[in-house]
Design a protein around this motif. Structure first.
Motif: not given
Length: 277
Positions: A129-144, A153-161
């Motif tokens: 629920r943000i505007e397109p092109d708003t900065p987000v953190v992209l986190l991709e992890r291979l978990r063992f 896992t591929v995770t996205h979080l709003p960068h301002d948070l």
């Protein structure tokens, strides 16, 4: 047919990788043209010519879109807008994978493959629920688990948070615990769905399984106490080492109880066993 004149062009001066730009262009064009699930998209060669990029760029963009459930690639037939899946209920307490494994006495290690700030494409923007092109953190992890690959896992979080999260070492720590202790971000509820899929070559290589192997794909969106979406992720679990359990009750106004995500060795295991070894 998708066209660069209507759908935009790759910005050669932008610091964003070409594949990420192409991903955004394709999502926007699918939306702009009102394409429906099952509609055929151009092939790799046509996309290379249309957007003047290499086949490697096209393949990486399509791989990520397939990971996110936007498109579906069928061998020998082509690339299609993905079909929506029928939802099935999955009730689970809002714990992270790190906490789930630790609670069972296991050790989870993450290989952080990507951790950077990127502009939200239209799909992620709609999720958070943000505007397109708003900065987000992209986190991709291979978990063992016990040093065996289990889930990507591929995770996205709003960068301002979570400003500065991109500089953290998430190899051996819980993302949720870090969000709470450092940023005061507390997840209070969410919605998760699980579906069966088949591993493409890129995913198969990451999880160390044959191409076409069974994968359990878990999608999740979590919100905070202000009802703001704060985390969107998709997790690809090895089908031969995972199962989801849901405890059910049949009584009025029952409180949901937590199921468990269990690593198996491909054989039936006791509920508290992490693997066959």
């Amino acid at each position: 047919m998708l066209t660069s004149s209507t759908g935009g062009r790759i910005d050669r001066s932008s610091p964003l990788p070409y594949y990420h730009q192409l991903k955004q262009l394709l999502v926007r064009e699918i939306s702009r043209r009102g394409l429906n699930p099952g509609d055929l998209l151009p092939g790799d060669h046509a996309l290379c010519e249309t957007y003047d990029v290499s086949r490697t760029v096209v393949r990486q963009a399509l791989t990520e879109l397939e990971f996110e459930g936007v498109i579906e690639r069928v061998k020998g037939k082509g690339t299609f807008v993905a079909q929506p899946k029928t939802a099935q209920g999955l009730v689970q307490s809002l714990t992270g994978l790190f906490e789930d494994v630790a609670a069972r006495g296991g050790h989870l290690r993450s290989e952080v493959r990507t951790l950077r700030v990127v502009p939200a494409d239209s799909h992620i923007a709609q999720e958070l629920r943000i505007e397109p092109d708003t900065p987000v953190v992209l986190l991709e992890r291979l978990r063992f688990v016990e040093e065996l690959p289990w889930v990507l896992t591929v995770t996205h979080l709003p960068h301002d948070l979570v400003p500065g999260l991109e500089f953290e070492d998430l190899t051996n720590q819980s993302l949720y615990a870090l969000m709470e202790s450092r940023y005061g971000v507390v997840l209070v509820r969410g919605r998760r769905s699980v579906e069966a899929t088949l591993a493409g070559q890129v995913l198969a290589d990451a999880l160390d399984v044959p191409a076409g192997a069974a994968v359990l794909t878990l999608r999740s969106l979590s919100v905070d106490a202000q009802d703001r979406p704060v985390e969107s992720f998709v997790a690809y679990h090895r089908g031969d080492r995972s199962r989801f359990e849901v405890d059910l009750v049949r009584e009025a106004n029952a409180h949901p109880v937590r199921p468990s995500m269990i690593v198996t060795g491909g054989e039936e295991q006791p509920p508290d066993g992490l693997n066959a070894s």
